[in-house]
Design an enzyme around this catalytic site. Structure first.
Site, PDB file in Angstrom:
ATOM      1  N   GLN A   1       2.057  -6.714  -5.997  1.00  0.00           N
ATOM      2  CA  GLN A   1       2.313  -5.588  -5.084  1.00  0.00           C
ATOM      3  C   GLN A   1       1.652  -5.752  -3.792  1.00  0.00           C
ATOM      4  OE1 GLN A   1      -0.105  -3.578  -3.978  1.00  0.00           O
ATOM      5  NE2 GLN A   1      -1.951  -3.998  -5.370  1.00  0.00           N
TER       6      GLN A   1
ATOM      7  N   GLU B   1       2.525   5.070 -11.921  1.00  0.00           N
ATOM      8  CA  GLU B   1       1.307   4.372 -11.803  1.00  0.00           C
ATOM      9  C   GLU B   1       0.175   5.275 -12.182  1.00  0.00           C
ATOM     10  OE1 GLU B   1      -1.311   1.636  -8.803  1.00  0.00           O
ATOM     11  OE2 GLU B   1       0.535   2.634  -8.251  1.00  0.00           O
TER      12      GLU B   1
ATOM     13  N   GLU C   1     -11.058  10.180  -5.096  1.00  0.00           N
ATOM     14  CA  GLU C   1     -11.143  11.169  -4.034  1.00  0.00           C
ATOM     15  C   GLU C   1      -9.821  11.665  -3.688  1.00  0.00           C
ATOM     16  OE1 GLU C   1     -12.864   8.493  -4.238  1.00  0.00           O
ATOM     17  OE2 GLU C   1     -14.623   9.176  -4.638  1.00  0.00           O
TER      18      GLU C   1
END
Lengths: 375, 321
Positions: free
Chosen positions: A125, A242, A357
Site C-alpha cells: 500500500q 480495513e 486517536e
C-alpha cells in the site's frame, strides 16, 4: 438468536482444517519482513492459491470460493488455530481487492485479481506521505494527465511490504487541487521506470515498510480505479474494510489467546495471580472480539463508522496479548522468537490504518454523535 | 447463525423500556417506600420478566436466558431497585432443588410477581436485598438451602436502590450443591446484564450532557479529551454485550460457568469505566445526590462487586483455561 454453524459450514471447516494440517510447513517460515522470509511466504501463497484458499470470499471467477462472511470467519479461525504462516498477500487481498470489487472495471478485475489470488503478484500500500499520516487528505504526490494515462510524481512512505512487493496502490492528486478533491486512485509497478524504493527498518530493524520516490512514473488509464478525481470516495471504501473485521480477523486473536493460555500453563508461577488475571483478561477479550465478529456479520445494516470501534479494540487487544506473553517469558521475553515478533508487529496496530486517536474522534463524532470541533 | 436479537426479542426490550420510562423509577428509588416498589415490581412481572426464569409447569414461560438478559439490561438502564437478580436466581435454585412442595409454593408466585424473593449466597453474595420486604428470604451454606432470617435494619449501601440485610440461617429447606451452583451462575449473568444496562444509560446521558453543556464558548463534547473518554466507554460496552449474549446461549452447556464469568468481568469493567467517565464528564453536578444520573453512577459501583467480584470471575475463567 443463535451461534450455530450449519452442516455445510462445519464441512467447510473440516476441509480447511484437513488441508492446512497436510500442507503447513513443518518448520515455521522465516519472518516475512526479510528477503528470505518474503520469498518463502510468497511460495506459501502460491500453494494456498492453488487450493483456492488464498481469498475464499472472492467470486469463484477470480480464484475465490464465493464464501459467505461467516465461512470467511471460519477459514480465518482454522488458519490461525493451525499456526499457518502470516499473510504476505494481505494488502492486496484485504485492502485493494475489496476496492476493485466495488469500483473496478470487469477488465481490471480479470487482470488484477487472479494473479493476486495465485500469489504471483504481491501488493504494497502507498497511502502515507511525509506530510500526510493521520491527515491523509494532506497528501501532495501528484497524478498529471498525459497522453494515454497519468504521470505520477512525489513521495510515499511507511509503505507496508513495499521493500519486496511487486506492485503498489495509492492516492495521487491533480496538481493544484486541495484536500479531498482532485484525488485519483492509481496502481503502479514498484519496478517501473522512475520508482525508487528505499526500505525502512521497523522497530526491530526488519524492512517491513519502505519509502517510495516517484519521478515521472507513467501509469496507463487502465490502472486507475474509479473515476479520476473521485479517489477519496473510492479509497474510503477500502478504509472501511480495513477498520472492520477484514484487516484483523477474530481467528488471529483467539488463536493467540489459546497459545498464551498454553504458555501460562507451562511457565506460570501459580502464586502470581496478577499475571494470571492478565492471561484471563486477554482470553476474555479475544472471545469478545470473536463474538462481536459473529454479531457484525449477523447485522443487515451497514456498520459504517462502527468499524472504528472494532479497530480500537483489536489493536489494543493485540498489544495486551503479546505484552502478557513477554511478561510470562520474563528475562527471555527480549529474545528473538515468535512472541517477540508478534509483539513488535502489534505495536504498530494502534498507529496504522488511522491512528487510534483518529479512530476515537470518528467514534465520538459519527457513532456517539458528539459535535465536530477543531482538533 | 444469527447472533443478534430477533425482532420479537427487540420488541420485548423496547416494551420494557417504554414501560419503565413512564414509571418515574428515580422517584421510587429515592422514596424508599415499600408501596411504590411493590407496584413497580408488579408492573415488571406483568411484562413477563420473572416468568422467564420459571418453568411452564409452574406457571412460567420456561427458562429463556436471552430474553432474561434482555430484560435485565433494560432494568439496569432504568435503575430498577430491589432483589431482581436475586429473585431470578432463587427461581433457578428452587427449580433445581427438586423439592416439589417448595416449587409449587413459590415458583408460580415468582412468575406472576406476587412473591419477591431475596437471597444470600455467601461468600459472593453475603447480604440479602430488601429482606424485610421480601415474601421469602433464602440463604445458602455448604450447598444447603435454608430460610434466611433478617437481622436488624437495612445496611446502608452507596446505591439507594439497594437495601442489604445481614441474614442468619433459619429452617433447613433442602440440600443441593448443584442447584446452588446453577443459581449462582444465572445470578451472575443476570447481574452482568443489569450492570451493562447501567453503563449504557450512563453513556447515553453523558453524551447528551457533552452535547449541550457549554464551556469556553462551545459544547464540551467538542474537546478531544471528552470525546476520547466517551469513545473508550462505548468500546468497552460494545464488546461486553456479545459476551453476555454468548453466555446466555451457553446456558445448559458445560462452558456456561466460564462464559458467564467472562461476561461478568467484561460487563463489570465496562460499566464501571462508563460510570467514572460519566462522573468526570458531568463535573460537579454528577457528584451530587440530587442529580438523577448519580443513582446510576452509584449503582455501577455496587454491582461491580455484586454476584462475584471481577477477581473472583477472572479466577474462574483462568481455572477453565
Amino acid at each position: 438468536m443463535d451461534l450455530d454453524f450449519s452442516p455445510a459450514e462445519e464441512e467447510f471447516r473440516q476441509e480447511v482444517r484437513t488441508w492446512l494440517r497436510a500442507h503447513i510447513p513443518a518448520e515455521p517460515l522465516p519472518s516475512l519482513e526479510t528477503a528470505e522470509g518474503f520469498t518463502a511466504h510468497r511460495a506459501w501463497e502460491r500453494e494456498l492459491g492453488a487450493a483456492r484458499l488464498s481469498a475464499v470470499s472472492w467470486p469463484t471467477a477470480y480464484g475465490g470460493r464465493d464464501a459467505t462472511p461467516l465461512e470467511w470467519l471460519i477459514f480465518e479461525e482454522e488458519y490461525y488455530a493451525a499456526g499457518a504462516p502470516g499473510r504476505v498477500s494481505q494488502n492486496g487481498v484485504n485492502l485493494l481487492a475489496p476496492t476493485l470489487l466495488k469500483h473496478g472495471t470487469p477488465q481490471q478485475l480479470a487482470r488484477v485479481l487472479p494473479p493476486m489470488a495465485a500469489g504471483e503478484v504481491i501488493w504494497a500500500q502507498a497511502w502515507s506521505e511525509p506530510g500526510a499520516g493521520s491527515d491523509l487528505a494532506a497528501l501532495r504526490a501528484t497524478a498529471t494527465r498525459v497522453t494515454g494515462g497519468w504521470r505520477l510524481d512525489g513521495q510515499k512512505t511507511w509503505s507496508s511490504r513495499a521493500a519486496f512487493a511487486d506492485r503498489a496502490f495509492g492516492l495521487f492528486r491533480e496538481p493544484g487541487s486541495e484536500r479531498h478533491r482532485g484525488l485519483t486512485y492509481a496502481m503502479f509497478p514498484l519496478d517501473a521506470a522512475g520508482v525508487t524504493v528505499r526500505p525502512i527498518g521497523r522497530l526491530d530493524g526488519k524492512p517491513a515498510f519502505a519509502e517510495l520516490f516517484l519521478d515521472e512514473v507513467f501509469v496507463p488509464d487502465a490502472d486507475i480505479i474509479g473515476a479520476p478525481g473521485d479517489g477519496w470516495r473510492v479509497a474510503m471504501s477500502t478504509a472501511g474494510n480495513e477498520r472492520g473485521l477484514t484487516l484483523r480477523s477474530p481467528g488471529r486473536f483467539t488463536a493467540a489467546a489459546e497459545r498464551l493460555a498454553a504458555l501460562w500453563r507451562e511457565r506460570a508461577d501459580p502464586a502470581d495471580t496478577a499475571l494470571r488475571d492478565r492471561v484471563a483478561d486477554a482470553w476474555i477479550r479475544a472471545r469478545a472480539y470473536r463474538l462481536k465478529g459473529f454479531e457484525t456479520i449477523s447485522r443487515t445494516d451497514d456498520i459504517g463508522a462502527e468499524a472504528s470501534v472494532n479497530k480500537l479494540y483489536w489493536s489494543d487487544l493485540d498489544v495486551a496479548l503479546h505484552e502478557t506473553a513477554l511478561d510470562l517469558l520474563g528475562p527471555d521475553g527480549e529474545l528473538a522468537g515468535e512472541w517477540l515478533e508478534g509483539y513488535v508487529f502489534s505495536l504498530a496496530g494502534p498507529i496504522y490504518a488511522g491512528t487510534n486517536e483518529i479512530q476515537r474522534d470518528v467514534v465520538a463524532e459519527r457513532v456517539l454523535g458528539l459535535p465536530r470541533g477543531s482538533r | 447463525m444469527k447472533f443478534v436479537l430477533d425482532a420479537e426479542q427487540r420488541l420485548f426490550g423496547d416494551t420494557l423500556d417504554k414501560l419503565l420510562a413512564g414509571a418515574d423509577v428515580p422517584a421510587t428509588v429515592r422514596s424508599g417506600a415499600a408501596g411504590p416498589r411493590r407496584a413497580l415490581w408488579s408492573a415488571i412481572a406483568r411484562a413477563g420478566v420473572f416468568a422467564l426464569a420459571v418453568p411452564e409447569r409452574h406457571g412460567g414461560a420456561g427458562t429463556h436466558p436471552v430474553e432474561l438478559v434482555t430484560a435485565m439490561h433494560e432494568l439496569g438502564r432504568h435503575a430498577v431497585p430491589g432483589p431482581i437478580v436475586e429473585t431470578v436466581a432463587a427461581a433457578a435454585l428452587i427449580d433445581r432443588l427438586g423439592d416439589t412442595g417448595l416449587a409449587d409454593a413459590w415458583l408460580p408466585r415468582i412468575a406472576d410477581g406476587t412473591a419477591v424473593v431475596s437471597l444470600a449466597l455467601p461468600p459472593a453474595v453475603p447480604h440479602a436485598l430488601d429482606a424485610d420486604l421480601a415474601d421469602l428470604v433464602l440463604t445458602v451454606g455448604d450447598g444447603r438451602v435454608r430460610t434466611g432470617v433478617p437481622e436488624g435494619t437495612a445496611l446502608t449501601s452507596l446505591d439507594p436502590g439497594r437495601r442489604p440485610f445481614r441474614v442468619s440461617p433459619g429452617d433447613l429447606l433442602a440440600d443441593g450443591p448443584e442447584a446452588v451452583a446453577a443459581a449462582y451462575d444465572l445470578g451472575a449473568l443476570a447481574c452482568a446484564a443489569q450492570h451493562l444496562g447501567v453503563g449504557r444509560r450512563l453513556l447515553e446521558v453523558s453524551v447528551e450532557y457533552a452535547r449541550t453543556r457549554r464551556q469556553f464558548g462551545r459544547p464540551i463534547g467538542e474537546f478531544q479529551a471528552v470525546k476520547h473518554r466517551l469513545a473508550d466507554a462505548l468500546v468497552g460496552l460494545e464488546f461486553a454485550r456479545p459476551l453476555i449474549h454468548g453466555a446466555a446461549l451457553a446456558h445448559g452447556s458445560d462452558t456456561f460457568a466460564r462464559d458467564v464469568s467472562a461476561a461478568k468481568v467484561a460487563a463489570a469493567d465496562a460499566a464501571y469505566a462508563a460510570a467514572l467517565a460519566a462522573l468526570q464528564v458531568h463535573g460537579a453536578i454528577g457528584y451530587t445526590d440530587e442529580y438523577d444520573p448519580s443513582l446510576w453512577i452509584r449503582k455501577a459501583r455496587a454491582l461491580r462487586s455484586a454476584w462475584g467480584s471481577p477477581a473472583d470471575h477472572r479466577a474462574r475463567v483462568a481455572a477453565a483455561l
